[in-house]
Design a protein around this motif. Sequence first.
Motif, PDB file in Angstrom:
ATOM      1  N   LEU A   1      -6.393   0.579  -4.447  1.00  0.00           N
ATOM      2  CA  LEU A   1      -6.448   1.582  -3.397  1.00  0.00           C
ATOM      3  C   LEU A   1      -7.596   2.562  -3.615  1.00  0.00           C
ATOM      4  O   LEU A   1      -8.242   3.002  -2.648  1.00  0.00           O
ATOM      5  N   GLU A   2      -7.838   2.902  -4.866  1.00  0.00           N
ATOM      6  CA  GLU A   2      -8.964   3.794  -5.160  1.00  0.00           C
ATOM      7  C   GLU A   2     -10.287   3.143  -4.781  1.00  0.00           C
ATOM      8  O   GLU A   2     -11.179   3.799  -4.234  1.00  0.00           O
TER       9      GLU A   2
ATOM     10  N   LEU B   1      -8.321   4.343  -0.098  1.00  0.00           N
ATOM     11  CA  LEU B   1      -7.036   4.593   0.541  1.00  0.00           C
ATOM     12  C   LEU B   1      -6.179   5.505  -0.326  1.00  0.00           C
ATOM     13  O   LEU B   1      -6.342   5.551  -1.546  1.00  0.00           O
ATOM     14  N   PRO B   2      -5.267   6.247   0.281  1.00  0.00           N
ATOM     15  CA  PRO B   2      -4.420   7.154  -0.505  1.00  0.00           C
ATOM     16  C   PRO B   2      -3.499   6.396  -1.454  1.00  0.00           C
ATOM     17  O   PRO B   2      -2.984   5.327  -1.114  1.00  0.00           O
TER      18      PRO B   2
ATOM     19  N   ALA C   1       0.824  -1.211   0.000  1.00  0.00           N
ATOM     20  CA  ALA C   1       0.000   0.000   0.000  1.00  0.00           C
ATOM     21  C   ALA C   1       0.855   1.256   0.000  1.00  0.00           C
ATOM     22  O   ALA C   1       0.406   2.326  -0.431  1.00  0.00           O
ATOM     23  N   ASP C   2       2.114   1.149   0.438  1.00  0.00           N
ATOM     24  CA  ASP C   2       3.027   2.286   0.453  1.00  0.00           C
ATOM     25  C   ASP C   2       3.786   2.456  -0.852  1.00  0.00           C
ATOM     26  O   ASP C   2       4.637   3.343  -0.956  1.00  0.00           O
TER      27      ASP C   2
ATOM     28  N   ARG D   1      -0.219  -4.133   4.032  1.00  0.00           N
ATOM     29  CA  ARG D   1       0.152  -3.033   4.922  1.00  0.00           C
ATOM     30  C   ARG D   1       0.853  -3.555   6.175  1.00  0.00           C
ATOM     31  O   ARG D   1       0.781  -4.737   6.502  1.00  0.00           O
TER      32      ARG D   1
ATOM     33  N   GLY E   1      -1.230  -4.480  -2.163  1.00  0.00           N
ATOM     34  CA  GLY E   1      -1.791  -3.534  -1.213  1.00  0.00           C
ATOM     35  C   GLY E   1      -1.594  -3.913   0.233  1.00  0.00           C
ATOM     36  O   GLY E   1      -2.236  -3.340   1.126  1.00  0.00           O
TER      37      GLY E   1
ATOM     38  N   GLU F   1     -10.720   0.974  -2.452  1.00  0.00           N
ATOM     39  CA  GLU F   1     -10.777   0.851  -1.001  1.00  0.00           C
ATOM     40  C   GLU F   1     -10.789   2.201  -0.295  1.00  0.00           C
ATOM     41  O   GLU F   1     -10.848   2.263   0.944  1.00  0.00           O
TER      42      GLU F   1
END
Length: 385
Positions: free
Chosen positions: A180-181, A185-186, A99-100, A239, A237, A183
């Motif tokens: 991420l979009e 999340l950034p 995710a990062d 984390r 993704g 979910e």
Amino acid sequence: MKTWLAALASALTVTLASPVLAQDGGWSLAIHGGAGVIERGSLTPEQDAAYRAALDSALQVGAGVLDNGGSALDAVEAVIQVLEDDPLFNAGRGAVFTADGRIEHDAAIMDGTTLDAGAVAGLTRTRHPISAARAVMEDSPHVFLIGQGAETFARSQGLEEVDPAFFFTERRWRGLVRQLEREGLPVPVRPEGAPAEGAMAAVTPPLDERKFGTVGVVALDREGRLAAGTSTGGMSGKRWGRVGDVPVIGAGTYASNVEGCAVSATGSGEYFIRATVARDICARYAWETTYPEVEENRVTAILDSCPPEMICSAHMRRPVYIAASAEIREVGELGGEGGVIVMTRSGEAWFEMNTSGMYRGAASSTEPAWVAIYADDPEYSAEED
């Protein structure tokens, strides 16, 4: 038969097998490139052909090692190196992003003759994580190294390092962005050193393909030695430094000549860890070969339920079937998906999954190489044995 088995079991399991070696001194090899929702029609003909060609090329490398008298460990490492360099698979150069926006690799290898094992997690620069895992096994007093310490150790062993951008693939990046979009999340900044955004590779699976990308190999060499290895980029993704089953010895990877079994798993790792899948398959297999009468009632009940038109008994009495199918059913009952490849001491390669597909293949000293993708690929199903 697969439809009947699905109705019979609490979770769909599909069994496939390759022939047993006919004589001592032979070798056998099986590989996988991940399991998941891989249905007919989900890949274009070009994508289908590309995956089959990649699997076949990897098999040929392993076959060359074993045919020339190389060890099972050498074959496992060589084949996984090939798959780690192929961007089609979620390992090495084709690994998914966290995710990062990082790529973190996990791998494990195990020697069935000694029960020695090595594992690494969270590598970001070592080109071949499987080689780092083998170095941990052979050149350190430890079994499992993680993060920067694992990277430092790999460097001390002279293993090749690359810039993290080496592992970047456009399709994996776009897949992360979409995930991420969805979910909420950034989305991280595009990694430094990554190629400028452009067209995706000519041959790629659909972005929404739900596949548990892991590569794995199980092997038996001419000396009768078993080995297993697995490598992965993990879950897209992921984390908080998540680590799945791949480097956990006994969950995603295991080999034991005493128990006569080597296993590499692919799937939703949290469930494979909880079910201790790889070791349990070998323990069940050893039990079945020692005390076959224990499961006789259960097997008899299954066979009695088999429709007359189905050829069920050919594989359901095999200890490896009982062991592998029981474990994958347990994973399914917990809520997980995936599959395993299993190698027995006789060179029998076995494949079990509760998904619609698994990239896979096998070869031996007595049988030519074959590859398959979909669960309903008919050519190699155990019901035809």
